[in-house]
Design a protein around this motif. Structure first.
Motif, PDB file in Angstrom:
ATOM      1  N   VAL A   1       0.725  -3.322  17.567  1.00 30.58           N
ATOM      2  CA  VAL A   1       0.535  -4.691  18.523  1.00 30.58           C
ATOM      3  C   VAL A   1       2.502  -4.918  17.464  1.00 30.58           C
ATOM      4  O   VAL A   1       3.322  -4.635  16.220  1.00 30.58           O
ATOM      5  CB  VAL A   1       0.772  -5.814  16.443  1.00 30.58           C
ATOM      6  N   PRO A   2       3.273  -4.126  18.564  1.00 25.98           N
ATOM      7  CA  PRO A   2       5.013  -5.376  18.735  1.00 25.98           C
ATOM      8  C   PRO A   2       5.827  -5.348  17.895  1.00 25.98           C
ATOM      9  O   PRO A   2       4.583  -6.789  18.402  1.00 25.98           O
ATOM     10  CB  PRO A   2       5.408  -4.442  20.387  1.00 25.98           C
TER      11      PRO A   2
ATOM     12  N   ARG B   1       1.262  -1.279  -0.508  1.00 30.73           N
ATOM     13  CA  ARG B   1      -0.093  -0.275  -0.310  1.00 30.73           C
ATOM     14  C   ARG B   1       1.015   1.287  -0.118  1.00 30.73           C
ATOM     15  O   ARG B   1       2.177   1.142   0.223  1.00 30.73           O
ATOM     16  CB  ARG B   1      -0.861   0.008   1.621  1.00 30.73           C
ATOM     17  N   ASP B   2       0.305   2.365  -1.001  1.00 34.76           N
ATOM     18  CA  ASP B   2       1.478   3.603  -0.622  1.00 34.76           C
ATOM     19  C   ASP B   2       0.265   4.306   0.390  1.00 34.76           C
ATOM     20  O   ASP B   2      -0.378   4.370   1.238  1.00 34.76           O
ATOM     21  CB  ASP B   2       1.076   3.735  -2.654  1.00 34.76           C
ATOM     22  N   VAL B   3       0.707   5.397   0.575  1.00 36.00           N
ATOM     23  CA  VAL B   3       0.111   6.570   1.285  1.00 36.00           C
ATOM     24  C   VAL B   3      -1.186   6.817   0.950  1.00 36.00           C
ATOM     25  O   VAL B   3      -1.590   7.208   2.134  1.00 36.00           O
ATOM     26  CB  VAL B   3       1.026   8.251   1.363  1.00 36.00           C
ATOM     27  N   THR B   4      -1.569   7.064  -0.098  1.00 36.52           N
ATOM     28  CA  THR B   4      -2.718   6.845  -0.343  1.00 36.52           C
ATOM     29  C   THR B   4      -3.782   6.415  -0.194  1.00 36.52           C
ATOM     30  O   THR B   4      -4.386   6.666   0.504  1.00 36.52           O
ATOM     31  CB  THR B   4      -2.720   7.728  -2.321  1.00 36.52           C
ATOM     32  N   GLN B   5      -2.900   5.193  -0.549  1.00 41.07           N
ATOM     33  CA  GLN B   5      -4.516   4.048  -0.084  1.00 41.07           C
ATOM     34  C   GLN B   5      -4.428   3.743   1.647  1.00 41.07           C
ATOM     35  O   GLN B   5      -4.889   4.272   2.229  1.00 41.07           O
ATOM     36  CB  GLN B   5      -3.859   3.178  -0.474  1.00 41.07           C
ATOM     37  N   VAL B   6      -3.170   3.992   2.316  1.00 44.75           N
ATOM     38  CA  VAL B   6      -3.228   4.511   3.676  1.00 44.75           C
ATOM     39  C   VAL B   6      -4.242   5.575   4.265  1.00 44.75           C
ATOM     40  O   VAL B   6      -4.747   5.458   5.744  1.00 44.75           O
ATOM     41  CB  VAL B   6      -2.129   4.063   4.568  1.00 44.75           C
ATOM     42  N   SER B   7      -3.981   6.261   3.865  1.00 46.21           N
ATOM     43  CA  SER B   7      -5.025   8.007   4.183  1.00 46.21           C
ATOM     44  C   SER B   7      -5.397   7.465   4.040  1.00 46.21           C
ATOM     45  O   SER B   7      -6.428   7.579   5.518  1.00 46.21           O
ATOM     46  CB  SER B   7      -4.072   8.708   3.425  1.00 46.21           C
ATOM     47  N   ALA B   8      -6.521   6.873   3.105  1.00 50.86           N
ATOM     48  CA  ALA B   8      -8.333   6.550   2.872  1.00 50.86           C
ATOM     49  C   ALA B   8      -8.310   5.147   3.770  1.00 50.86           C
ATOM     50  O   ALA B   8      -9.513   5.528   4.644  1.00 50.86           O
ATOM     51  CB  ALA B   8      -8.073   6.062   1.481  1.00 50.86           C
ATOM     52  N   ALA B   9      -7.636   4.493   3.656  1.00 51.76           N
ATOM     53  CA  ALA B   9      -7.816   2.773   5.136  1.00 51.76           C
ATOM     54  C   ALA B   9      -8.076   3.966   6.330  1.00 51.76           C
ATOM     55  O   ALA B   9      -9.058   3.673   7.214  1.00 51.76           O
ATOM     56  CB  ALA B   9      -7.072   2.114   5.094  1.00 51.76           C
ATOM     57  N   SER B  10      -7.199   5.336   6.969  1.00 49.26           N
ATOM     58  CA  SER B  10      -7.572   5.378   8.053  1.00 49.26           C
ATOM     59  C   SER B  10      -8.430   6.137   8.306  1.00 49.26           C
ATOM     60  O   SER B  10      -8.955   6.197   9.137  1.00 49.26           O
ATOM     61  CB  SER B  10      -6.207   6.505   8.437  1.00 49.26           C
ATOM     62  N   LYS B  11      -9.522   7.144   6.982  1.00 57.90           N
ATOM     63  CA  LYS B  11     -10.593   8.063   6.956  1.00 57.90           C
ATOM     64  C   LYS B  11     -11.454   7.207   7.649  1.00 57.90           C
ATOM     65  O   LYS B  11     -12.545   6.793   8.052  1.00 57.90           O
ATOM     66  CB  LYS B  11     -10.215   8.911   6.435  1.00 57.90           C
ATOM     67  N   LEU B  12     -11.046   5.977   6.488  1.00 60.49           N
ATOM     68  CA  LEU B  12     -12.929   5.072   6.030  1.00 60.49           C
ATOM     69  C   LEU B  12     -12.702   4.640   7.733  1.00 60.49           C
ATOM     70  O   LEU B  12     -14.310   3.464   8.178  1.00 60.49           O
ATOM     71  CB  LEU B  12     -12.976   4.352   5.176  1.00 60.49           C
ATOM     72  N   GLY B  13     -11.527   3.853   7.808  1.00 62.05           N
ATOM     73  CA  GLY B  13     -11.724   2.423   9.151  1.00 62.05           C
ATOM     74  C   GLY B  13     -12.062   1.201   8.164  1.00 62.05           C
ATOM     75  O   GLY B  13     -12.239   0.651   9.551  1.00 62.05           O
ATOM     76  N   ASP B  14     -11.775   0.929   7.498  1.00 59.50           N
ATOM     77  CA  ASP B  14     -12.355  -0.204   6.896  1.00 59.50           C
ATOM     78  C   ASP B  14     -11.253  -1.371   6.928  1.00 59.50           C
ATOM     79  O   ASP B  14     -11.686  -2.079   6.659  1.00 59.50           O
ATOM     80  CB  ASP B  14     -12.704  -0.656   5.619  1.00 59.50           C
ATOM     81  N   HIS B  15     -10.475  -1.189   7.453  1.00 62.28           N
ATOM     82  CA  HIS B  15      -9.065  -1.704   7.146  1.00 62.28           C
ATOM     83  C   HIS B  15      -8.149  -1.768   9.044  1.00 62.28           C
ATOM     84  O   HIS B  15      -8.395  -0.550   9.834  1.00 62.28           O
ATOM     85  CB  HIS B  15      -7.626  -1.389   6.495  1.00 62.28           C
ATOM     86  N   GLU B  16      -7.748  -2.948   9.305  1.00 58.39           N
ATOM     87  CA  GLU B  16      -6.896  -2.510  10.461  1.00 58.39           C
ATOM     88  C   GLU B  16      -5.556  -2.290  10.617  1.00 58.39           C
ATOM     89  O   GLU B  16      -5.401  -3.004   9.559  1.00 58.39           O
ATOM     90  CB  GLU B  16      -7.402  -4.350  11.449  1.00 58.39           C
ATOM     91  N   ILE B  17      -5.278  -1.376  10.248  1.00 59.26           N
ATOM     92  CA  ILE B  17      -3.836  -0.373  10.384  1.00 59.26           C
ATOM     93  C   ILE B  17      -2.727  -0.915  11.191  1.00 59.26           C
ATOM     94  O   ILE B  17      -2.649  -0.119  12.472  1.00 59.26           O
ATOM     95  CB  ILE B  17      -3.802   0.934  10.319  1.00 59.26           C
ATOM     96  N   LEU B  18      -2.202  -1.796  11.862  1.00 60.15           N
ATOM     97  CA  LEU B  18      -1.204  -2.622  12.601  1.00 60.15           C
ATOM     98  C   LEU B  18       0.039  -1.979  12.470  1.00 60.15           C
ATOM     99  O   LEU B  18       0.953  -1.752  11.394  1.00 60.15           O
ATOM    100  CB  LEU B  18      -1.497  -4.012  13.176  1.00 60.15           C
ATOM    101  N   ASP B  19       0.687  -1.086  13.698  1.00 59.02           N
ATOM    102  CA  ASP B  19       1.674  -0.890  13.956  1.00 59.02           C
ATOM    103  C   ASP B  19       2.895  -1.485  14.586  1.00 59.02           C
ATOM    104  O   ASP B  19       2.712  -1.432  15.912  1.00 59.02           O
ATOM    105  CB  ASP B  19       2.282   0.765  14.165  1.00 59.02           C
ATOM    106  N   ALA B  20       4.057  -2.232  13.652  1.00 60.02           N
ATOM    107  CA  ALA B  20       4.814  -2.736  14.590  1.00 60.02           C
ATOM    108  C   ALA B  20       5.762  -2.324  15.690  1.00 60.02           C
ATOM    109  O   ALA B  20       6.859  -3.005  16.331  1.00 60.02           O
ATOM    110  CB  ALA B  20       5.749  -3.990  14.287  1.00 60.02           C
ATOM    111  N   ARG B  21       6.208  -0.448  15.673  1.00 64.21           N
ATOM    112  CA  ARG B  21       6.970  -0.133  16.257  1.00 64.21           C
ATOM    113  C   ARG B  21       6.853  -0.118  18.216  1.00 64.21           C
ATOM    114  O   ARG B  21       5.419  -0.638  18.125  1.00 64.21           O
ATOM    115  CB  ARG B  21       7.119   1.258  15.969  1.00 64.21           C
ATOM    116  N   ALA B  22       7.644  -0.400  18.973  1.00 62.71           N
ATOM    117  CA  ALA B  22       7.448  -0.422  20.079  1.00 62.71           C
ATOM    118  C   ALA B  22       5.970   0.456  20.851  1.00 62.71           C
ATOM    119  O   ALA B  22       6.430   1.866  20.121  1.00 62.71           O
ATOM    120  CB  ALA B  22       9.094   0.104  20.987  1.00 62.71           C
TER     121      ALA B  22
END
Length: 285
Positions: free
Chosen positions: A204-205, A157-178
């Motif tokens: 989700v580290p 996914r690119d930034v445009t697709q992730v931005s859309a997913a963030s706004k719509l809430g139709d995906h789970e965005i999982l962040d692996a950082r601490a």
């Protein structure tokens, strides 16, 4: 011990038993962060699993991008792997020097390029060495092998697709950082990045998916980690991290539990955190 699967994860016992298979190709996919002060290629040249080739994640990337180790053009991936003697019909096993870290990025990159016969070595080089298994410092014998690539665009996914997913809430965005970096309590290791996370993301580290010996947890334990993070498994997943490396550990874990509708945000926080035009959330998800 995890169940061996040559498309996701194999044990040191499995690799030892198949070490002399003619169509096995082993890759050292070690990547160190700049602040670690270690040289992955030099360490590979000093000691590696017999027959292993060095997969340079930074070199086999998109040189046109200002972002670190972004997905390379298909032609570059094919030519570099052919020069390494890796191609169609090979079973690939990738490991790294930290246990289970950057090897997952190489696994995901192969999958993105339509190559399914690749597995991560569970526990990596540290486990292999701790068990007293053979190592060498010899360069491998290379013979060209053609590789057929069919890029699987749904896996990135690119930034445009992730931005859309963030706004719509139709995906789970999982962040692996601490957790501290996710909350915005700890500074980012790269200059110029804001602290925090993508709005709507869950933390989700990647370390939560691993045992103390840096092997991956069993499927039931992985499911428990995702459940504890509040992940809705009915939604497709986009993974993210600092620069698209440890995010792939989540992709690998999802594949291990049979969830296949997942993609990786290649630019990750290095891209998102640097853009003043994108919103940032802090605190818990």
């Amino acid at each position: 011990m995890a169940t061996d699967d040559p498309k996701t994860l194999v044990s040191t016992d499995w690799l030892a038993a198949h070490l002399k298979d003619p169509d096995l190709r082993i890759l050292d996919g070690t990547l160190f962060m700049p602040d670690e002060g270690r040289d992955a290629r030099a360490e590979y040249e000093a000691a590696h699993i017999p027959g292993a080739r060095f997969f340079d994640i930074d070199a086999i990337s998109d040189a046109r991008s200002e972002l670190p180790h972004m997905v390379p053009p298909v032609e570059k991936f094919m030519s570099r792997l052919r020069a390494m003697g890796v191609g169609d019909g090979h079973q690939v096993v990738v490991y790294d020097a930290k246990g289970l870290f950057s090897a997952a990025r190489v696994w995901w990159l192969f999958r993105l390029m339509g190559q399914d016969n690749i597995a991560v070595l569970d526990g990596g080089f540290p486990k292999w060495q701790a068990e007293g298994r053979p190592i060498e410092d010899l360069p491998p014998m290379i013979r060209d092998r053609h590789m057929t690539v069919r890029r699987q665009n749904h896996m990135v996914r690119d930034v445009t697709q992730v931005s859309a997913a963030s706004k719509l809430g139709d995906h789970e965005i999982l962040d692996a950082r601490a957790a501290a970096r996710f909350r915005g309590d700890a500074p980012e290791p790269r200059d110029g990045l804001r602290a925090g996370h993508i709005p709507g993301a869950r933390n989700v580290p990647y370390t939560a998916l691993l045992n103390d010996d840096k092997t991956m947890k069993d499927p039931d334990s992985l499911r428990a980690v995702f459940a504890a993070a509040g992940v809705d498994m009915a939604k497709p997943v986009i993974t993210s991290c600092g620069s698209g490396v440890t995010a792939a550990v989540i992709n690998l874990a999802l594949e291990r539990i049979g969830k296949t509708d997942h993609a990786l945000y290649d630019g990750s926080w290095t891209e998102w955190g640097a853009s003043q035009a994108l919103p940032v959330a802090t605190g818990e998800a």
